[in-house]
Design an enzyme around this catalytic site. Structure first.
Site, PDB file in Angstrom:
ATOM      1  N   ASP A  49       0.835  -1.206   0.000  1.00 20.00           N
ATOM      2  CA  ASP A  49       0.000   0.000   0.000  1.00 20.00           C
ATOM      3  C   ASP A  49       0.870   1.257   0.000  1.00 20.00           C
ATOM      4  O   ASP A  49       0.354   2.378  -0.092  1.00 20.00           O
ATOM      5  CB  ASP A  49      -1.006  -0.005   1.166  1.00 20.00           C
ATOM      6  CG  ASP A  49      -0.338  -0.001   2.531  1.00 20.00           C
ATOM      7  OD1 ASP A  49       0.903  -0.147   2.596  1.00 20.00           O
ATOM      8  OD2 ASP A  49      -1.052   0.156   3.530  1.00 20.00           O
ATOM      9  N   SER A  50       2.197   1.081   0.054  1.00 18.52           N
ATOM     10  CA  SER A  50       3.107   2.208  -0.167  1.00 18.52           C
ATOM     11  C   SER A  50       2.849   2.832  -1.535  1.00 18.52           C
ATOM     12  O   SER A  50       3.284   3.949  -1.804  1.00 18.52           O
ATOM     13  CB  SER A  50       4.563   1.742  -0.065  1.00 18.52           C
ATOM     14  OG  SER A  50       4.785   0.639  -0.927  1.00 18.52           O
ATOM     15  N   ASP A  88      -1.150  -6.140  -0.155  1.00 13.16           N
ATOM     16  CA  ASP A  88      -1.465  -5.522   1.143  1.00 13.16           C
ATOM     17  C   ASP A  88      -2.954  -5.276   1.279  1.00 13.16           C
ATOM     18  O   ASP A  88      -3.600  -4.809   0.329  1.00 13.16           O
ATOM     19  CB  ASP A  88      -0.794  -4.139   1.215  1.00 13.16           C
ATOM     20  CG  ASP A  88       0.460  -4.129   2.066  1.00 13.16           C
ATOM     21  OD1 ASP A  88       0.665  -5.060   2.864  1.00 13.16           O
ATOM     22  OD2 ASP A  88       1.232  -3.168   1.909  1.00 13.16           O
ATOM     23  N   LYS A 118      -1.001  -9.466   2.875  1.00 12.63           N
ATOM     24  CA  LYS A 118      -0.222  -8.988   4.022  1.00 12.63           C
ATOM     25  C   LYS A 118      -1.094  -8.037   4.842  1.00 12.63           C
ATOM     26  O   LYS A 118      -1.805  -7.207   4.276  1.00 12.63           O
ATOM     27  CB  LYS A 118       1.055  -8.266   3.576  1.00 12.63           C
ATOM     28  CG  LYS A 118       1.836  -7.675   4.754  1.00 12.63           C
ATOM     29  CD  LYS A 118       3.257  -7.286   4.379  1.00 12.63           C
ATOM     30  CE  LYS A 118       3.388  -5.971   3.665  1.00 12.63           C
ATOM     31  NZ  LYS A 118       2.897  -4.802   4.426  1.00 12.63           N
ATOM     32  N   GLU A 120      -1.032  -5.539   8.460  1.00 14.33           N
ATOM     33  CA  GLU A 120      -0.226  -4.910   9.506  1.00 14.33           C
ATOM     34  C   GLU A 120      -0.899  -5.057  10.865  1.00 14.33           C
ATOM     35  O   GLU A 120      -2.093  -4.758  10.983  1.00 14.33           O
ATOM     36  CB  GLU A 120      -0.081  -3.402   9.229  1.00 14.33           C
ATOM     37  CG  GLU A 120       0.717  -3.071   7.995  1.00 14.33           C
ATOM     38  CD  GLU A 120       0.866  -1.566   7.782  1.00 14.33           C
ATOM     39  OE1 GLU A 120       0.534  -0.781   8.697  1.00 14.33           O
ATOM     40  OE2 GLU A 120       1.301  -1.182   6.688  1.00 14.33           O
ATOM     41  N   GLU A 187       9.460  -4.214   9.942  1.00 11.80           N
ATOM     42  CA  GLU A 187       9.856  -2.910   9.395  1.00 11.80           C
ATOM     43  C   GLU A 187      10.392  -1.997  10.494  1.00 11.80           C
ATOM     44  O   GLU A 187       9.807  -1.881  11.577  1.00 11.80           O
ATOM     45  CB  GLU A 187       8.644  -2.234   8.733  1.00 11.80           C
ATOM     46  CG  GLU A 187       8.992  -0.849   8.178  1.00 11.80           C
ATOM     47  CD  GLU A 187       7.938  -0.257   7.263  1.00 11.80           C
ATOM     48  OE1 GLU A 187       6.896  -0.901   7.033  1.00 11.80           O
ATOM     49  OE2 GLU A 187       8.181   0.858   6.772  1.00 11.80           O
TER      50      GLU A 187
HETATM   51  O1  KIV Z   1       3.547  -1.171   1.603  1.00 10.28           O
HETATM   52  C1  KIV Z   1       4.724  -1.525   1.503  1.00 10.28           C
HETATM   53  O2  KIV Z   1       5.401  -1.292   0.490  1.00 10.28           O
HETATM   54  C2  KIV Z   1       5.325  -2.194   2.625  1.00 10.28           C
HETATM   55  C3  KIV Z   1       6.811  -2.073   2.779  1.00 10.28           C
HETATM   56  C4  KIV Z   1       7.195  -2.107   4.178  1.00 10.28           C
HETATM   57  C5  KIV Z   1       7.545  -3.101   2.025  1.00 10.28           C
HETATM   58  O3  KIV Z   1       4.660  -2.806   3.403  1.00 10.28           O
END
Ligand code: KIV
Length: 269
Positions: A49-50, A88, A118, A120, A187
């Site tokens: 999500d970056s 993400d 993924k 968080e 991270e």
């Molecule tokens: O969103 C992202 O790019 C991440 C980075 C920490 C790799 O989660």
């Protein structure tokens, strides 16, 4: 039935089995063309999500939507053949509880064709991770500096300096592992904590800004190619793409201005 066997993608269980063995190589990817180039060098590609910050110039990842993740996830799956594609889950799509999270997860999996998601979060997220894994969705955890929680963390700061926060991150990682995650991204944590987590977890750790002690590494592709500004201190610049692209644009502009351009026939040959 097709006579050609499809290329086998790397799977989440194969990534899990790499614990303590060959280091795991990964990059973020948001577009089909870049995914195609990175595919053969990476064990997994993360549609992070970056992309909100890198592609859309958002200040944080908080504004990223499910539909953005689906659109970019589809592109990366289409562009790649071999790497596991991990997408993400964006802020606000999984925090209410396992049912809300599962509904949104199924939407991402069905629309993109990715092989894992993924999420968080720490201990509070463990029931959701368990719910997903029981129902067939491989999960990569993400602990330490969790950018979706930037407003409670108070900024993009290294985590785990104090004994108490280090202990919380360790508990988070252990509970996400116990819930069934196949790998855990760590991270922005201090080196001794990253090393301790890597020793203590049975699943691979994937580091970003967390030292070379992890089982694998990930970087934001645009950072390591020299396309982002500013680049985090821990990132080695592997190419000067901004300068290369600028030089190509300059040559193109010069060609247009001096009418040094191929004719129609040549262009469509
Ligand atoms: O969103 C992202 O790019 C991440 C980075 C920490 C790799 O989660």
């Amino acid at each position: 039935m097709s006579s050609q066997a499809p290329t086998q993608r790397i799977t989440a269980p194969q990534i899990k089995a790499r614990k303590g063995a060959r280091p795991i190589v990964s990059l973020t990817a948001y577009h089909a063309a870049m995914a195609a180039v990175a595919d053969c060098y990476c064990d997994f590609l993360l549609v992070g999500d970056s992309l909100g910050m890198v592609v859309y110039s958002m200040e944080t990842t908080v504004g990223v939507t499910l539909e953005l993740m689906v659109a970019h996830g589809k592109a990366v799956v289409k562009g790649s053949k071999k790497a596991l594609v991990v997408v993400d889950m964006p802020f606000g799509t999984y925090e209410e509880g396992p049912e809300q999270a599962f509904r949104n997860a199924v939407h991402i999996m069905k629309e993109t064709g990715c092989g894992a998601l993924k999420l968080e979060g720490g201990s509070w997220l463990a029931p959701t991770v368990h719910f997903f894994v029981e129902r067939g969705i491989p999960v990569m955890g993400h602990v330490g500096l969790t950018p979706q929680r930037i407003h409670t963390l108070g900024g993009f700061k290294i985590q785990g300096r104090e004994r108490i926060t280090a202990k919380t991150i360790e508990t988070d990682a252990l509970e996400i592992e116990a819930a069934g995650a196949f790998a855990i991204l760590i991270e922005g944590v201090v080196e001794n904590l990253a090393a301790r987590l890597t020793r203590g977890l049975k699943v691979p750790t994937i580091g970003i800004g967390a030292s070379g002690t992890c089982d694998g590494q990930i970087l934001v592709m645009e950072d390591m190619l020299g396309l982002s500004k500013p680049v985090p201190k821990f990132v080695r610049k592997y190419a000067a793409m901004a300068e290369m692209i600028e030089s190509a644009f300059k040559t193109y502009a010069d060609d247009v201005k001096t009418r040094k351009f191929p004719g129609e026939m040549e262009m469509y040959r």
